[in-house]
Design an enzyme around this catalytic site. Structure first.
Site, PDB file in Angstrom:
ATOM      1  N   GLU A  59       9.614  16.432  14.941  1.00 56.10           N
ATOM      2  CA  GLU A  59      10.083  16.217  13.582  1.00 56.10           C
ATOM      3  C   GLU A  59       9.371  17.192  12.644  1.00 56.10           C
ATOM      4  OE1 GLU A  59       8.864  12.577  11.546  1.00 56.10           O
ATOM      5  OE2 GLU A  59      10.954  12.346  10.948  1.00 56.10           O
ATOM      6  N   CYS A  85      13.520  10.751   7.006  1.00 59.81           N
ATOM      7  CA  CYS A  85      13.404  10.332   8.404  1.00 59.81           C
ATOM      8  C   CYS A  85      14.740  10.489   9.106  1.00 59.81           C
ATOM      9  CB  CYS A  85      12.926   8.892   8.464  1.00 59.81           C
ATOM     10  SG  CYS A  85      13.934   7.821   7.464  1.00 59.81           S
ATOM     11  N   GLU A 100       9.228   1.490  11.181  1.00 60.13           N
ATOM     12  CA  GLU A 100      10.318   2.453  10.945  1.00 60.13           C
ATOM     13  C   GLU A 100       9.660   3.822  10.980  1.00 60.13           C
ATOM     14  OE1 GLU A 100      13.407   1.644  10.491  1.00 60.13           O
ATOM     15  OE2 GLU A 100      13.433  -0.394   9.710  1.00 60.13           O
ATOM     16  N   LYS A 140       0.870  -1.186   0.000  1.00 60.66           N
ATOM     17  CA  LYS A 140       0.000   0.000   0.000  1.00 60.66           C
ATOM     18  C   LYS A 140       0.904   1.233   0.000  1.00 60.66           C
ATOM     19  CE  LYS A 140      -1.966   3.011   2.012  1.00 60.66           C
ATOM     20  NZ  LYS A 140      -1.739   4.431   1.635  1.00 60.66           N
TER      21      LYS A 140
HETATM   22  P1  NAD Z   1       2.166   8.542   7.373  1.00 57.91           P
HETATM   23  O1  NAD Z   1       2.327   7.759   8.596  1.00 57.91           O
HETATM   24  O2  NAD Z   1       1.123   9.582   7.348  1.00 57.91           O
HETATM   25  O3  NAD Z   1       1.861   7.599   6.138  1.00 57.91           O
HETATM   26  C1  NAD Z   1       2.660   6.475   5.812  1.00 57.91           C
HETATM   27  C2  NAD Z   1       1.783   5.438   5.149  1.00 57.91           C
HETATM   28  O4  NAD Z   1       0.817   4.997   6.088  1.00 57.91           O
HETATM   29  C3  NAD Z   1       1.003   5.952   3.949  1.00 57.91           C
HETATM   30  O5  NAD Z   1       0.924   4.925   2.978  1.00 57.91           O
HETATM   31  C4  NAD Z   1      -0.369   6.237   4.538  1.00 57.91           C
HETATM   32  O6  NAD Z   1      -1.399   6.195   3.596  1.00 57.91           O
HETATM   33  C5  NAD Z   1      -0.485   5.118   5.557  1.00 57.91           C
HETATM   34  N1  NAD Z   1      -1.407   5.388   6.666  1.00 57.91           N
HETATM   35  C6  NAD Z   1      -1.745   6.589   7.214  1.00 57.91           C
HETATM   36  N2  NAD Z   1      -2.627   6.407   8.222  1.00 57.91           N
HETATM   37  C7  NAD Z   1      -2.850   5.073   8.329  1.00 57.91           C
HETATM   38  C8  NAD Z   1      -3.652   4.256   9.176  1.00 57.91           C
HETATM   39  N3  NAD Z   1      -4.398   4.779  10.135  1.00 57.91           N
HETATM   40  N4  NAD Z   1      -3.621   2.914   9.012  1.00 57.91           N
HETATM   41  C9  NAD Z   1      -2.836   2.357   8.060  1.00 57.91           C
HETATM   42  N5  NAD Z   1      -2.081   3.080   7.206  1.00 57.91           N
HETATM   43  C10 NAD Z   1      -2.071   4.421   7.339  1.00 57.91           C
HETATM   44  O7  NAD Z   1       3.602   9.128   7.052  1.00 57.91           O
HETATM   45  P2  NAD Z   1       4.002  10.028   5.808  1.00 57.91           P
HETATM   46  O8  NAD Z   1       3.483  11.399   6.093  1.00 57.91           O
HETATM   47  O9  NAD Z   1       3.647   9.363   4.540  1.00 57.91           O
HETATM   48  O10 NAD Z   1       5.590   9.980   5.906  1.00 57.91           O
HETATM   49  C11 NAD Z   1       6.304  10.807   6.708  1.00 57.91           C
HETATM   50  C12 NAD Z   1       6.718  10.115   7.985  1.00 57.91           C
HETATM   51  O11 NAD Z   1       7.404   8.908   7.704  1.00 57.91           O
HETATM   52  C13 NAD Z   1       7.688  10.924   8.796  1.00 57.91           C
HETATM   53  O12 NAD Z   1       7.298  10.960  10.144  1.00 57.91           O
HETATM   54  C14 NAD Z   1       9.009  10.194   8.651  1.00 57.91           C
HETATM   55  O13 NAD Z   1       9.909  10.354   9.677  1.00 57.91           O
HETATM   56  C15 NAD Z   1       8.584   8.805   8.484  1.00 57.91           C
HETATM   57  N6  NAD Z   1       9.599   8.053   7.770  1.00 57.91           N
HETATM   58  C16 NAD Z   1      10.349   7.153   8.462  1.00 57.91           C
HETATM   59  C17 NAD Z   1      11.334   6.426   7.826  1.00 57.91           C
HETATM   60  C18 NAD Z   1      12.166   5.422   8.568  1.00 57.91           C
HETATM   61  O14 NAD Z   1      12.734   4.563   7.950  1.00 57.91           O
HETATM   62  N7  NAD Z   1      12.231   5.481   9.863  1.00 57.91           N
HETATM   63  C19 NAD Z   1      11.555   6.597   6.462  1.00 57.91           C
HETATM   64  C20 NAD Z   1      10.777   7.517   5.793  1.00 57.91           C
HETATM   65  C21 NAD Z   1       9.787   8.224   6.461  1.00 57.91           C
END
Ligand code: NAD
Length: 492
Positions: A396, A295, A261, A185
């Site tokens: 962040e 991240c 992550e 997804k």
């Molecule tokens: P997000 O958590 O909003 O979304 C990530 C994914 O989760 C998307 O596909 C989204 O559609 C899905 N999602 C959102 N709500 C959900 C729910 N309730 N149930 C299931 N799936 C859901 O994050 P984002 O805004 O896309 O990405 C940014 C964040 O990701 C930042 O906080 C960043 O630090 C983190 N990040 C972490 C890493 C790592 O490896 N640690 C790498 C990249 C990004």
């Protein structure tokens, strides 16, 4: 015609990828995919929901139970994963442009940090297919005891928009190497390269149903995957908030295994004896690379008071010269933020920094010069005199905003470094080998880089401490996410 123009022309509405075929969402609805740098509509993807997730999980489960993939000869699986890497390599330019178009990052970064690592990950995990096996254990009594490493089953991979292809592949490649079937997804904002990946996987020889892609929103498609009773494991990268929701979904459904992550607020610690030029360069790209939407961003710069002013002056003068604009232009240094929402979030953090008394050295506002007015560009921003308890030093931001904090002693640096809820990565700059290793011991983070920043290799594990998550992507450690260990006892 340039590659970008050719891609734009080819971008017809996309479909879900289920059981080896393109399908529309059951509800018939779609989501617009726009280029954040220009606002242009690129194409649409299906607005997948629970019914579509269910179809995809059913397909994945059927392929798993029929053993079409996991039962295949290991050498054949290895060849197919290697073949997939070759197909990605052949299409690298197209994928990089596509990633740049949907994400707003520079095409240079998309090629180097998304497509390159994705190719390498399939090559690396192709090499693992024939090396995943159990052990024989000497036990008391008259028994033969051995372990089997079995694929965990149907894996749900939920991934973010900042490195869409790279992070999807960090999940898909080891999961496939272990013999799992996958439902991926992608983020609703960057679904295009994930759909391409599924097509290329079929072309490489991955059987139908083994890799499925459902596009859709997090609270519908993502949530349905996280709560599905026939998904064995969720591998997630994204925000800490969503990570919590996924754990809850697992607890309230079938206790599926979850690895997370999550976010970071990473300390980049500069001691006065270090080699300054690489430290400055790394501090610069550590926060402005991928427009700070990383991240592992070096978002907290801890500089020893003896070199603080000189270090920051150089950094700021470079930040003022960074070219912000058209991501497809190879001379551009920084592209557009992913969305208006994200840009406004960043700007509101900048306001909070000013309100709380940090000293704004450069940037601090939206960049609307020329055609940038149509996108979501933010000027590279540096704050000095940041106090560890300020919001811009704790939360962040996920944008090109650096918070510089002064320190006097290693003990103080450690205390500041460990003083957030996060623990993803960190860096230490010093020529003093003892100090470097002492710091590496003291810092609570999944990675510590010494005299470097953003060191990544498919072979080396990546993941967090504290609220940056648990479980590891990459390297041999990722295989633990996608396998179960079975202990077999034979009475002799
Ligand atoms: P997000 O958590 O909003 O979304 C990530 C994914 O989760 C998307 O596909 C989204 O559609 C899905 N999602 C959102 N709500 C959900 C729910 N309730 N149930 C299931 N799936 C859901 O994050 P984002 O805004 O896309 O990405 C940014 C964040 O990701 C930042 O906080 C960043 O630090 C983190 N990040 C972490 C890493 C790592 O490896 N640690 C790498 C990249 C990004």
């Amino acid at each position: 015609m340039s590659v970008a123009e050719a891609i734009r022309e080819k971008l017809s509405p996309r479909q879900l990828f289920i059981n080896g075929r393109g399908e529309d969402a059951a509800n018939g609805k779609t989501i617009e995919v726009r280029n954040p740098a220009t606002g242009e509509l690129l194409t649409t993807v299906p607005d997948g929901e629970a019914a579509d997730i269910d179809r995809a999980v059913t397909a994945a489960r059927a392929s798993f139970e029929k053993k079409t993939w996991r039962g295949m000869d290991p050498s054949k699986k290895e060849k197919i994963l290697w073949n997939l890497a070759e197909i990605l390599a052949k299409n690298a330019e197209e994928l990089a442009v596509l990633e740049s178009l949907e994400n707003g990052k520079t095409v240079r970064e998309a090629a180097g940090s998304d497509v390159g690592p994705a190719i390498d990950a399939f090559r690396y995990y192709a090499g693992w297919v024939r090396k995943i096996y159990g052990e024989t254990i000497p036990v008391d009594g008259g028994f033969l005891n051995y372990t089997l490493r079995e694929p965990v089953g149907v894996v749900g991979a939920v991934v973010p928009w900042n490195y869409p292809l790279q992070i999807a592949v960090w999940k898909v490649a080891p999961a496939l190497a272990c013999g799992c079937s996958v439902v991926l997804k992608p983020s609703e904002m960057t679904p295009l390269t994930a759909l391409k990946l599924a097509e290329f996987a079929m072309e490489a020889g991955v059987p139908e149903g083994v890799l499925n892609v459902v596009t859709g929103y997090g609270h519908t498609a993502g949530e349905a995957l996280a709560r599905h009773m026939d998904v064995d494991k969720i591998s997630f990268t994204g925000s800490t908030r969503t990570g919590r929701a996924l754990l809850k979904a697992s607890a309230e459904s079938n206790l599926k295994r979850v690895s997370l992550e999550l976010g970071g607020k990473s300390p980049n610690i500069v001691f006065p004896d270090c080699e300054m030029e690489p430290a400055i360069r790394s501090a610069f790209w550590g926060i402005f690379g991928n427009k700070g939407e990383i991240c592992s961003a070096a978002s907290r710069l801890l500089v020893h008071t003896d070199v603080h002013d000189k270090f920051l002056d150089t950094l700021v003068s470079r930040a003022k010269r960074l070219k912000v604009g058209d991501p497809l232009d190879k001379g551009t240094g920084m592209g557009s933020q992913i969305s208006q929402v994200q840009m406004e979030r960043i700007l509101s953090y900048i306001k909070s920094g000013v309100d709380q008394g940090a000293r704004l050295m450069c940037g601090g506002e939206r960049d609307t010069a020329g055609s940038n007015a149509n996108g979501f560009f933010v000027k590279p921003t540096v704050f000095a005199d940041v106090k560890p308890e300020m919001k811009i030093a704790q939360e962040e931001i996920f944008g090109p905003v650096l918070s510089a904090i002064r320190f006097q002693s290693p003990e103080e640096a450690v205390e500041i470094a460990n003083g957030t809820i996060y623990g993803l990565v960190s860096a230490v700059w010093t020529r003093d080998i003892k100090l470097a290793h002492r710091m590496a011991n003291e810092i609570k983070a999944g990675s510590v880089w010494i005299n470097t920043y953003n060191g990544f290799d498919t072979a080396s594990p990546f993941g967090g401490y504290k609220q940056s998550g648990f479980g590891r992507d990459l390297g041999a450690h990722a295989l633990e996410q996608y396998t179960n260990v079975k202990s077999v006892w034979v009475a002799l």
